[in-house]
Every structure is written in C-alpha cells, then in structure tokens.
Write a protein that holds these residues in place. Structure first.
Motif, PDB file in Angstrom:
ATOM      1  N   GLN A  69       0.838  -1.201   0.000  1.00 41.38           N
ATOM      2  CA  GLN A  69       0.000   0.000   0.000  1.00 41.38           C
ATOM      3  C   GLN A  69       0.872   1.250   0.000  1.00 41.38           C
ATOM      4  O   GLN A  69       0.586   2.214  -0.713  1.00 41.38           O
ATOM      5  CB  GLN A  69      -0.939   0.009   1.214  1.00 41.38           C
ATOM      6  N   LYS A  70       1.936   1.254   0.790  1.00 40.61           N
ATOM      7  CA  LYS A  70       2.833   2.405   0.842  1.00 40.61           C
ATOM      8  C   LYS A  70       3.528   2.625  -0.498  1.00 40.61           C
ATOM      9  O   LYS A  70       3.787   3.757  -0.897  1.00 40.61           O
ATOM     10  CB  LYS A  70       3.868   2.223   1.953  1.00 40.61           C
ATOM     11  N   LEU A  71       3.845   1.546  -1.185  1.00 34.26           N
ATOM     12  CA  LEU A  71       4.501   1.642  -2.499  1.00 34.26           C
ATOM     13  C   LEU A  71       3.508   1.894  -3.632  1.00 34.26           C
ATOM     14  O   LEU A  71       3.914   2.139  -4.768  1.00 34.26           O
ATOM     15  CB  LEU A  71       5.292   0.361  -2.790  1.00 34.26           C
ATOM     16  N   MET A  76      -4.361  -4.986  -9.040  1.00 32.49           N
ATOM     17  CA  MET A  76      -4.422  -4.875 -10.504  1.00 32.49           C
ATOM     18  C   MET A  76      -3.015  -4.720 -11.086  1.00 32.49           C
ATOM     19  O   MET A  76      -2.698  -5.338 -12.105  1.00 32.49           O
ATOM     20  CB  MET A  76      -5.295  -3.670 -10.891  1.00 32.49           C
ATOM     21  N   ASN A  77      -2.174  -3.908 -10.438  1.00 33.32           N
ATOM     22  CA  ASN A  77      -0.792  -3.753 -10.910  1.00 33.32           C
ATOM     23  C   ASN A  77      -0.041  -5.076 -10.874  1.00 33.32           C
ATOM     24  O   ASN A  77       0.705  -5.406 -11.792  1.00 33.32           O
ATOM     25  CB  ASN A  77      -0.035  -2.718 -10.072  1.00 33.32           C
ATOM     26  N   ASN A  82       2.271  -9.744 -13.573  1.00 36.07           N
ATOM     27  CA  ASN A  82       2.303 -11.201 -13.729  1.00 36.07           C
ATOM     28  C   ASN A  82       1.933 -11.604 -15.146  1.00 36.07           C
ATOM     29  O   ASN A  82       2.545 -12.501 -15.737  1.00 36.07           O
ATOM     30  CB  ASN A  82       1.377 -11.880 -12.722  1.00 36.07           C
ATOM     31  N   PHE A  83       0.913 -10.944 -15.699  1.00 32.93           N
ATOM     32  CA  PHE A  83       0.487 -11.260 -17.068  1.00 32.93           C
ATOM     33  C   PHE A  83       1.594 -10.917 -18.054  1.00 32.93           C
ATOM     34  O   PHE A  83       1.902 -11.708 -18.952  1.00 32.93           O
ATOM     35  CB  PHE A  83      -0.798 -10.504 -17.418  1.00 32.93           C
ATOM     36  N   SER A  84       2.190  -9.739 -17.896  1.00 35.22           N
ATOM     37  CA  SER A  84       3.272  -9.335 -18.802  1.00 35.22           C
ATOM     38  C   SER A  84       4.436 -10.316 -18.741  1.00 35.22           C
ATOM     39  O   SER A  84       4.989 -10.704 -19.767  1.00 35.22           O
ATOM     40  CB  SER A  84       3.762  -7.932 -18.448  1.00 35.22           C
ATOM     41  N   LYS A  85       4.801 -10.698 -17.533  1.00 34.86           N
ATOM     42  CA  LYS A  85       5.908 -11.640 -17.373  1.00 34.86           C
ATOM     43  C   LYS A  85       5.554 -13.000 -17.985  1.00 34.86           C
ATOM     44  O   LYS A  85       6.356 -13.596 -18.698  1.00 34.86           O
ATOM     45  CB  LYS A  85       6.257 -11.810 -15.895  1.00 34.86           C
ATOM     46  N   SER A  86       4.341 -13.461 -17.730  1.00 34.61           N
ATOM     47  CA  SER A  86       3.913 -14.751 -18.291  1.00 34.61           C
ATOM     48  C   SER A  86       3.889 -14.696 -19.811  1.00 34.61           C
ATOM     49  O   SER A  86       4.302 -15.648 -20.487  1.00 34.61           O
ATOM     50  CB  SER A  86       2.532 -15.127 -17.763  1.00 34.61           C
ATOM     51  N   TRP A  87       3.387 -13.590 -20.370  1.00 37.20           N
ATOM     52  CA  TRP A  87       3.327 -13.441 -21.826  1.00 37.20           C
ATOM     53  C   TRP A  87       4.739 -13.440 -22.407  1.00 37.20           C
ATOM     54  O   TRP A  87       5.002 -14.084 -23.412  1.00 37.20           O
ATOM     55  CB  TRP A  87       2.587 -12.151 -22.187  1.00 37.20           C
TER      56      TRP A  87
END
Length: 192
Positions: A69-71, A76-77, A82-87
């Motif tokens: 939360q602080k970061l 969703m991020n 995760n999706f970008s890395k998996s793709w």
C-alpha cells in the motif's frame, strides 16, 4: 488470531482433519501407555508450533500488504505485471516461436495463393473480353443502351414515352429469346 484475517489458512487443527482420514484403524492397542503419553506431549507441542507459525505468517502477510500500500502496488498492478511476465515467458518458448514461424509461413503461402487466383481470374476475364462472343454481346448491349437513351432522352414525342420504350424493349427481348439469343440492333427492331 481471527479466522477472517488468516485468509487462505485452515482454521481447524490437524488433529481434527486427521480424524476424518483414519476412521477404521485403532492404533491404541498397538502402543504402550508410556508411548501414548509421549505422543500426546509431542502432539501438543506440534499444535502449539503450528499455531505460532500461523500467527507469524498472518503478521508477515499483514506487513506485506502495508508495504504494498505504501509503495502504491495494487492487486491490478500485480496482475498486470504477472500477465506481462507470463506473456514474455511464453513468447520465448521454443514451441511459441515454432508455432509463430509456421503460422507466418502459412499466411505468406495463403496470400500468395490468393494473389495467384486473383491474377488467374483477371487473365480469364481479359481473355473472355477479347473473345468474339463477348465483343458481339458488348456491341449489342451498347447499341441497345444508346437506342434507349435516344428514345428516353429525346425532347420530341416521336420516340414514345418511357413506358412505351420499356414495353417495346421487353417485347423485342421476348422475340429475340424466341428467335435465339439475338438482340435488337436497330431502333426499328426495338419498336416492333
């Protein structure tokens, strides 16, 4: 510790879960009283350790959420990352590369085949247009269109009204169908 704060952790002890698995076997006759007491002590220690570990894990999960939360890291991020890395990982696999290459090659072949078919059809139409039959048909259509334009577009009533021209053309067409495939070539034939 509250059951809601534990998230995906089990709330029942291992002892309760294991009782369902071991239903028909009676181990009490196989071990001595001294061994039973040792096992009960060990069981109590394990349950305490597990409870402590669950509390520590819950505290760590809570701390993790606070840091995120602080970061400004939201669920969703994380999903996007995760999706970008998996793709990316999937695109670097040899199976993906081979499939991509095969589909690309097939697409190129399909494009070439369609182009060849289009060229062949264009050539056939060109050949057909240059044939004597097509030229004769084209001349007859041009003559008929010119004749109709003259009769409809004229200012005098000698050519007749539009309805008369259509009627005479239909009549001439019917006669030419009966006499073969001959189309009227002159205005006299159109007026029958």
């Amino acid at each position: 510790m509250e059951p809601q704060a534990q998230g995906l952790l089990e709330t029942q002890s291992l002892h309760e879960a294991d009782e369902d698995v071991v239903t028909d076997v009676d181990f009490t006759n196989m071990i001595s009283e001294e061994e039973k007491e040792e096992l009960k002590i060990e069981l109590a220690k394990l349950e305490d350790e597990i409870s402590t570990l669950r509390q520590v894990l819950a505290a760590k999960e809570k701390h993790l959420v606070e840091i995120k939360q602080k970061l400004g890291i939201s669920l969703m991020n994380e999903l996007k990352q995760n999706f970008s890395k998996s793709w990316h990982d999937m695109q670097t696999t040899s199976a993906y590369k081979k499939t991509h290459e095969t589909l690309s090659h097939a697409g190129q072949k399909a494009t070439a085949a369609i182009s060849n078919v289009g060229t062949a059809i264009s050539k056939k139409f060109g050949d057909m247009r240059n044939s004597p039959t097509f030229k004769s048909f084209e001349e007859k259509v041009e003559t008929t269109v010119t004749s109709l334009k003259t009769k409809v577009g004229g200012t005098s009533h000698t050519g007749g009204s539009f309805e008369e021209v259509l009627s005479s053309t239909a009549h001439a067409s019917a006669q030419s169908s009966l006499a073969g495939t001959r189309l009227p070539e002159s205005e006299e034939e159109l007026q029958c």
